[in-house]
Design a protein around this motif. Structure first.
Motif, PDB file in Angstrom:
ATOM      1  N   PRO A  53     -17.009 -26.663  -5.889  1.00 44.45           N
ATOM      2  CA  PRO A  53     -17.361 -27.355  -4.986  1.00 44.45           C
ATOM      3  C   PRO A  53     -15.344 -28.191  -4.437  1.00 44.45           C
ATOM      4  O   PRO A  53     -15.044 -28.206  -5.411  1.00 44.45           O
ATOM      5  N   VAL A  54     -15.682 -28.652  -3.784  1.00 42.28           N
ATOM      6  CA  VAL A  54     -14.455 -29.299  -2.817  1.00 42.28           C
ATOM      7  C   VAL A  54     -14.899 -31.019  -3.126  1.00 42.28           C
ATOM      8  O   VAL A  54     -15.447 -31.175  -2.033  1.00 42.28           O
ATOM      9  N   TYR A  55     -13.733 -31.141  -3.346  1.00 38.30           N
ATOM     10  CA  TYR A  55     -14.304 -32.770  -3.763  1.00 38.30           C
ATOM     11  C   TYR A  55     -13.033 -33.608  -2.565  1.00 38.30           C
ATOM     12  O   TYR A  55     -11.771 -33.180  -3.145  1.00 38.30           O
ATOM     13  N   PHE A  56     -13.532 -34.312  -1.791  1.00 40.03           N
ATOM     14  CA  PHE A  56     -12.816 -34.937  -0.955  1.00 40.03           C
ATOM     15  C   PHE A  56     -12.653 -36.674  -1.624  1.00 40.03           C
ATOM     16  O   PHE A  56     -13.280 -37.545  -1.520  1.00 40.03           O
ATOM     17  N   ILE A  57     -11.577 -36.385  -1.857  1.00 35.03           N
ATOM     18  CA  ILE A  57     -10.851 -38.394  -2.322  1.00 35.03           C
ATOM     19  C   ILE A  57     -10.327 -39.269  -1.359  1.00 35.03           C
ATOM     20  O   ILE A  57     -10.567 -40.163  -1.232  1.00 35.03           O
ATOM     21  N   ASP A  58      -9.371 -38.340  -1.374  1.00 36.83           N
ATOM     22  CA  ASP A  58      -7.755 -39.004  -0.038  1.00 36.83           C
ATOM     23  C   ASP A  58      -6.775 -38.067   0.748  1.00 36.83           C
ATOM     24  O   ASP A  58      -6.844 -37.012  -0.070  1.00 36.83           O
ATOM     25  N   GLY A  59      -7.186 -38.050   2.485  1.00 39.74           N
ATOM     26  CA  GLY A  59      -6.467 -37.153   3.231  1.00 39.74           C
ATOM     27  C   GLY A  59      -7.361 -36.024   3.742  1.00 39.74           C
ATOM     28  O   GLY A  59      -8.469 -35.974   3.009  1.00 39.74           O
ATOM     29  N   ASN A  60      -6.472 -36.179   4.475  1.00 45.82           N
ATOM     30  CA  ASN A  60      -7.139 -35.137   5.893  1.00 45.82           C
ATOM     31  C   ASN A  60      -6.429 -33.625   5.806  1.00 45.82           C
ATOM     32  O   ASN A  60      -5.403 -33.224   5.666  1.00 45.82           O
ATOM     33  N   ILE A  61      -7.308 -32.312   5.723  1.00 42.75           N
ATOM     34  CA  ILE A  61      -6.789 -30.953   6.114  1.00 42.75           C
ATOM     35  C   ILE A  61      -6.814 -31.020   7.838  1.00 42.75           C
ATOM     36  O   ILE A  61      -7.995 -30.837   8.358  1.00 42.75           O
ATOM     37  N   SER A  62      -5.362 -30.904   8.640  1.00 44.08           N
ATOM     38  CA  SER A  62      -5.065 -30.845   9.929  1.00 44.08           C
ATOM     39  C   SER A  62      -4.448 -29.596   9.914  1.00 44.08           C
ATOM     40  O   SER A  62      -3.686 -28.995   8.827  1.00 44.08           O
ATOM     41  N   GLY A  63      -4.424 -29.028  11.306  1.00 40.80           N
ATOM     42  CA  GLY A  63      -3.338 -28.077  11.687  1.00 40.80           C
ATOM     43  C   GLY A  63      -2.977 -28.421  12.604  1.00 40.80           C
ATOM     44  O   GLY A  63      -3.044 -29.696  13.358  1.00 40.80           O
ATOM     45  N   ARG A  64      -1.431 -27.914  13.153  1.00 43.10           N
ATOM     46  CA  ARG A  64      -0.886 -28.057  14.252  1.00 43.10           C
ATOM     47  C   ARG A  64      -1.688 -27.461  14.856  1.00 43.10           C
ATOM     48  O   ARG A  64      -2.035 -26.374  15.408  1.00 43.10           O
ATOM     49  N   GLU A  65      -1.345 -28.069  16.407  1.00 44.52           N
ATOM     50  CA  GLU A  65      -2.415 -27.828  17.816  1.00 44.52           C
ATOM     51  C   GLU A  65      -2.243 -26.637  18.334  1.00 44.52           C
ATOM     52  O   GLU A  65      -1.130 -26.191  18.156  1.00 44.52           O
ATOM     53  N   ASN A  66      -3.531 -26.082  18.659  1.00 44.45           N
ATOM     54  CA  ASN A  66      -3.584 -24.668  18.738  1.00 44.45           C
ATOM     55  C   ASN A  66      -2.465 -23.374  18.183  1.00 44.45           C
ATOM     56  O   ASN A  66      -1.565 -22.323  19.034  1.00 44.45           O
ATOM     57  N   GLN A  67      -2.388 -23.914  16.627  1.00 43.65           N
ATOM     58  CA  GLN A  67      -2.147 -23.111  16.030  1.00 43.65           C
ATOM     59  C   GLN A  67      -2.696 -21.854  15.133  1.00 43.65           C
ATOM     60  O   GLN A  67      -2.289 -21.199  14.086  1.00 43.65           O
ATOM     61  N   ASN A  68      -4.029 -22.091  15.858  1.00 41.86           N
ATOM     62  CA  ASN A  68      -5.254 -21.281  15.160  1.00 41.86           C
ATOM     63  C   ASN A  68      -5.411 -21.054  13.518  1.00 41.86           C
ATOM     64  O   ASN A  68      -6.061 -20.685  13.307  1.00 41.86           O
ATOM     65  N   ALA A  69      -5.550 -22.025  13.144  1.00 40.32           N
ATOM     66  CA  ALA A  69      -5.679 -22.960  12.316  1.00 40.32           C
ATOM     67  C   ALA A  69      -6.464 -22.852  11.571  1.00 40.32           C
ATOM     68  O   ALA A  69      -7.345 -23.830  12.431  1.00 40.32           O
ATOM     69  N   GLU A  88     -10.557 -31.337   9.878  1.00 40.15           N
ATOM     70  CA  GLU A  88      -9.978 -31.619  11.524  1.00 40.15           C
ATOM     71  C   GLU A  88      -9.716 -30.473  11.710  1.00 40.15           C
ATOM     72  O   GLU A  88      -9.391 -30.656  12.736  1.00 40.15           O
ATOM     73  N   THR A  89      -9.218 -29.475  10.942  1.00 40.23           N
ATOM     74  CA  THR A  89      -9.608 -28.025  12.044  1.00 40.23           C
ATOM     75  C   THR A  89     -11.094 -26.905  12.242  1.00 40.23           C
ATOM     76  O   THR A  89     -11.438 -28.093  11.671  1.00 40.23           O
ATOM     77  N   PRO A  90     -10.749 -26.719  12.822  1.00 39.14           N
ATOM     78  CA  PRO A  90     -11.943 -25.494  12.916  1.00 39.14           C
ATOM     79  C   PRO A  90     -12.564 -24.661  10.854  1.00 39.14           C
ATOM     80  O   PRO A  90     -11.844 -25.198  10.159  1.00 39.14           O
ATOM     81  N   ILE A  91     -13.808 -24.980  10.652  1.00 36.30           N
ATOM     82  CA  ILE A  91     -13.967 -24.663   9.030  1.00 36.30           C
ATOM     83  C   ILE A  91     -15.023 -23.840   9.830  1.00 36.30           C
ATOM     84  O   ILE A  91     -16.458 -23.372  10.337  1.00 36.30           O
ATOM     85  N   LEU A  92     -14.663 -22.744   9.023  1.00 41.53           N
ATOM     86  CA  LEU A  92     -16.186 -21.351   8.926  1.00 41.53           C
ATOM     87  C   LEU A  92     -16.673 -21.970   7.330  1.00 41.53           C
ATOM     88  O   LEU A  92     -16.262 -21.938   6.665  1.00 41.53           O
TER      89      LEU A  92
END
Length: 304
Positions: A53-69, A88-92
């Motif tokens: 389980p991944v608990y989202f408490i505070d803060g976002n996961i994001s990436g630099r624009e057009n960086q394929n993360a 806020e990045t793609p999720i697989l």
């Protein structure tokens, strides 16, 4: 105390007083994880959560624009994501029959869910901008100009698309009965048969114009689409009833017809005269079999 991650090519750096970690570009987490603070993924970084389980408490996961993360949930489940904490990045998604993608963009959380899925993978990214092509075929009346989800993968599953007050759904429609899921294929936008869920994605909040979820009626082969969004079909405006009948053989108003009746399986039709007496009744399934004099000819043609 909150903190920020910066994950770069070849380096995984946790910024917190007196605490630093280094690892490879492909970072994996096997233990239970909690998100406190922002995580920024740099070029080509893949962050993977395995079977936990991944608990989202505070803060976002994001990436630099057009960086394929992107972020991978391999058997892992996202818990408690919100406007304050999401991806806020793609999720697989890997190894999920049921999964709620904790998708968001520009600080807005708008999740995407699958149920009863097959064994294939699916990558999803939410974007809080209109899709690049908003042109619509005649059978679709409305499309959101606020958001869309990009999808890629061979997954087949039942879909669930959400909205909230930030989705500005009321700028498109105030009638939830008009709402449909739209998928963008090689042929353009098309309606995916769908129905309103009784509750929002939290399973508690009753569906409303401010918050809710719509689900596909059946499992959908997602490799048919590159984008999904919400749209609308105004059912009443699609019905057009012939206002005159003069069956004299001049090919003008010789047939009384109801345009688009074939969209309403099992429709019941009653026709009354000016004194309230029923002069015609019909119930049936209407199927287009051709055209004549610019009007649709139906298998069960209604002629008074």
């Amino acid at each position: 105390m909150s903190f920020n991650f910066y994950i770069c090519s070849g380096i995984f750096l946790l910024i917190k007083p007196y605490l630093y970690f280094f690892c490879f570009a492909y970072s994996s987490i096997f233990a239970q994880a909690s998100i406190f603070g922002d995580i920024v993924l740099h070029k080509d970084v893949q962050l993977t959560f395995f079977n936990t389980p991944v608990y989202f408490i505070d803060g976002n996961i994001s990436g630099r624009e057009n960086q394929n993360a992107f972020v991978v949930f391999s058997g892992a489940q996202a818990t408690s994501a919100s406007a304050d904490s999401h991806v806020e990045t793609p999720i697989l998604s890997i190894n999920h029959s049921d999964f709620t993608f904790p998708t968001g963009d520009q600080g807005v959380y708008q999740p995407f869910s699958i149920k009863n899925g097959d064994e294939n993978d699916l990558k999803v990214k939410f974007q809080r901008v209109p899709y690049e092509d908003l042109s619509l075929p005649a059978e679709i009346d409305l499309i959101s100009s606020q958001f869309h989800w990009l999808v890629s993968g061979e997954k087949t599953a039942q879909l669930g698309l959400s909205w909230n007050s930030s989705s500005l759904l009321n700028q498109m429609t105030n009638d939830l009965q008009e709402l449909v899921i739209l998928g963008y294929s090689e042929a353009g936008w098309e309606v995916i048969p769908s129905k309103l869920a009784p509750f929002a994605i939290d399973g508690i909040t009753p569906v409303s114009i401010e918050e809710g979820m719509i689900i596909s009626e059946d499992n959908i082969a997602l490799n048919s689409y590159v984008a999904l969004t919400l749209g609308g079909v105004k059912s009443i405006s699609n019905i057009m009833i012939s206002e005159a009948l003069t069956p004299n053989g001049d090919n003008i108003n010789d047939t009384w017809y109801i345009e688009n009746i074939e969209s309403y399986t099992g429709a019941v039709i009653h026709v009354y005269n000016r004194w309230g007496g029923e002069v015609f009744y019909h119930q049936g399934t209407y199927v287009i079999v051709g055209r004549e004099n610019h009007f649709r000819i139906l298998e069960d043609r209604v002629i008074a």
